[in-house]
Design a protein around this motif. Sequence first.
Motif, PDB file in Angstrom:
ATOM      1  N   ASP A  43     -35.975 -31.087  17.203  1.00 50.17           N
ATOM      2  CA  ASP A  43     -36.638 -30.854  15.915  1.00 50.17           C
ATOM      3  C   ASP A  43     -36.207 -29.514  15.341  1.00 50.17           C
ATOM      4  N   MET A  44     -36.072 -29.471  14.038  1.00 50.37           N
ATOM      5  CA  MET A  44     -35.907 -28.191  13.345  1.00 50.37           C
ATOM      6  C   MET A  44     -37.301 -27.693  12.945  1.00 50.37           C
ATOM      7  N   ARG A  45     -37.441 -26.377  12.834  1.00 48.60           N
ATOM      8  CA  ARG A  45     -38.737 -25.813  12.445  1.00 48.60           C
ATOM      9  C   ARG A  45     -38.529 -24.468  11.770  1.00 48.60           C
ATOM     10  N   GLN A  46     -39.209 -24.261  10.665  1.00 46.31           N
ATOM     11  CA  GLN A  46     -39.119 -22.998   9.956  1.00 46.31           C
ATOM     12  C   GLN A  46     -40.418 -22.756   9.194  1.00 46.31           C
ATOM     13  N   ASN A  47     -40.713 -21.484   8.942  1.00 46.45           N
ATOM     14  CA  ASN A  47     -41.921 -21.091   8.242  1.00 46.45           C
ATOM     15  C   ASN A  47     -41.808 -21.405   6.750  1.00 46.45           C
ATOM     16  N   SER A  48     -42.906 -21.847   6.163  1.00 47.63           N
ATOM     17  CA  SER A  48     -42.892 -22.240   4.744  1.00 47.63           C
ATOM     18  C   SER A  48     -42.499 -21.079   3.827  1.00 47.63           C
ATOM     19  N   GLU A  49     -42.819 -19.844   4.203  1.00 46.11           N
ATOM     20  CA  GLU A  49     -42.465 -18.699   3.364  1.00 46.11           C
ATOM     21  C   GLU A  49     -40.951 -18.541   3.253  1.00 46.11           C
ATOM     22  N   VAL A  50     -40.244 -18.838   4.343  1.00 45.37           N
ATOM     23  CA  VAL A  50     -38.777 -18.758   4.310  1.00 45.37           C
ATOM     24  C   VAL A  50     -38.225 -19.826   3.381  1.00 45.37           C
ATOM     25  N   HIS A  51     -38.772 -21.044   3.467  1.00 40.94           N
ATOM     26  CA  HIS A  51     -38.338 -22.121   2.564  1.00 40.94           C
ATOM     27  C   HIS A  51     -38.524 -21.702   1.113  1.00 40.94           C
ATOM     28  N   SER A  70     -43.719 -24.915   9.478  1.00 41.58           N
ATOM     29  CA  SER A  70     -44.783 -24.049   9.985  1.00 41.58           C
ATOM     30  C   SER A  70     -45.588 -23.462   8.821  1.00 41.58           C
ATOM     31  N   MET A  71     -46.864 -23.235   9.067  1.00 39.13           N
ATOM     32  CA  MET A  71     -47.769 -22.664   8.055  1.00 39.13           C
ATOM     33  C   MET A  71     -47.682 -23.437   6.727  1.00 39.13           C
ATOM     34  N   CYS A  72     -47.686 -24.755   6.826  1.00 38.85           N
ATOM     35  CA  CYS A  72     -47.655 -25.592   5.620  1.00 38.85           C
ATOM     36  C   CYS A  72     -49.014 -25.522   4.943  1.00 38.85           C
ATOM     37  N   GLN A  73     -49.016 -25.152   3.665  1.00 42.00           N
ATOM     38  CA  GLN A  73     -50.273 -24.918   2.958  1.00 42.00           C
ATOM     39  C   GLN A  73     -50.378 -25.655   1.628  1.00 42.00           C
TER      40      GLN A  73
END
Length: 601
Positions: free
Chosen positions: A93-101, A179-182
């Motif tokens: 799985d890939m994973r990254q923080n929503s702020e980076v996106h 991550s940290m999906c809001q």
Amino acid sequence: CDEPARAEEPYRRALRVVHARLTATAQEILDRQPEHELDLGMQRYATPAELLADLDVIDASLRANGSTVLADDRLARLREAVHVFGFHLCGLDMRQNSEVHEEVVAELLAWAGVHPDYRSLEEPDRVELLARELSTRRPLIKEGAELSELARKELDIMAAAARAVRVYGPAAVPNYIISMCQSVSDMLEAAILLKEVDLLDVSAEQAYAPVGIVPLFETIDDLQRGAGILEAALELPVYRAIVSARGQNQEVMLGYSDSNKDGGYLAANWALYRAELDLVESARKTGIRLRLFHGRGGTVGRGGGPSYDAILAQPPGAVNGSLRITEQGEVIAAKYAEPQLAHRNLETLVAATLEATLLDVEGLGDEAGPAYEVLDDLAARAQRAYSELVHETPGFVEYFKASTPVSEIGALNIGSRPTSRKPTTSISDLRAIPWVLAWSQSRVMLPGWYGTGTAFEEWIAAGPEQERVEVLRDLYRRWPFFRTVLSNMAQVLAKSDLGLAARYSELVEDEALRRRVFDKIAAEHERTIRMHKLITGHDDLLADNPALARSVFNRFPYLEPLNHLQVELLRRYRSGDDDELVQRGILLTMSGLATALRNSG
């Protein structure tokens, strides 16, 4: 393969074809070629399914001709290996923080001239803009685009994932976790990045979406809003097309660690339960097949505890034939290092999944509503008590940093990631693993119990006391969720030691701060143990787990010297003693305590 000498050897001829096609496959997808190649100029297997189809033909022939014993031996193991591992070995799985996106997508949109300041937009405008971009075929950037280091790094990772999917098949990269999906825009931003590397196309009549978009709801607030976010995303034709392309399957990940760090043990566990109920109802309304991915850590403060009990403690409908759980490194070593042990643990997971799917394991029936209301009240009280200490007590962060080895975890490079997401001193930016590890090293174990005692005491005092105690005792007897919450909490309390924690508190130089925080912790510790005894009727915290009680009794006498040694070494290290042996001593004491407590985070 048509050699006359092979005419009477049909299986050899068939296997030579398989061998030759595997050789062609290996030449195309492997960096290093295997031995025993057979190059007959044949085409590669485009997918593992093609190889499995050939092996199935051989299997059926063997069985039809009286050679079942051969089919059940090495061929059966090979077919199973192809089914499990394909050409990709295991999915990543890939994973990254929503702020980076958000930052990267804003840069891409600005570079393409779509919008100069995406981050200034309100949520509805963001969703509209992103949905419009997803419905087109054109990419936002072209080769040679001038991008920041962050954007280039993220797109390079996405491009590598695209190559993996192209070469090894979609199973190589099954999911992209946010991550940290809001918000809905957080989900669509990930979709934009997938589209940019040709891993997503919803503009065609038949949408292409080999990689699933998985929102990870982590804080208590996000867990409470998770079902609403998912439903709003599914109302968008572009996102519904993505889910449809994946057979109406949608995965949602639940964050145990950050929800606990955000609101404390009881509030986080109940927020997760409520979130699952809401998500199950959303799946029913929207007609999707939901699979929940439980981001459990090895420790109780990060969702840990016996897996069988944890699965049976899920709300109705949450385990609908399947679920995913994370297992931490030290837990994998403990549960799966030996084949017999691994078999037993996997058998336990399968049994629990079947039971939770087919039976009414909640056991509350028509009384579920009142029970939920009790937990709503308890969770709110627990979160207030926890927040009053962690988020509102002046100097708490300073106390935490001084009285635990959290700073040394980062300075001595322990762990797979930095201790904080950002260079701040905020508890919210601190990663959950060092948060739990630091409290376990100092034997406070705060993430696994703090706030629960106050919640029970206040709730009981707010009505007819004996009647309310009986309500909690009844829930403990009948409701697996409630029983598991109390059992896991008791395990943590049994591993805590406030006498040793007092030694760590002496590392805090400000005596007023030390007394202010430690006295609160000590009072809540006593209160929580008293409430556990009142509800369960057990004098012994580990009365429901005699095996663990024996293990703890045998191990713990060896730990006290390690704690005393660690306190002294921390004192020396912080006073400027940079002797390598001091640093090594801290590392060794950390490792020894984590191994014995099984609470490394």
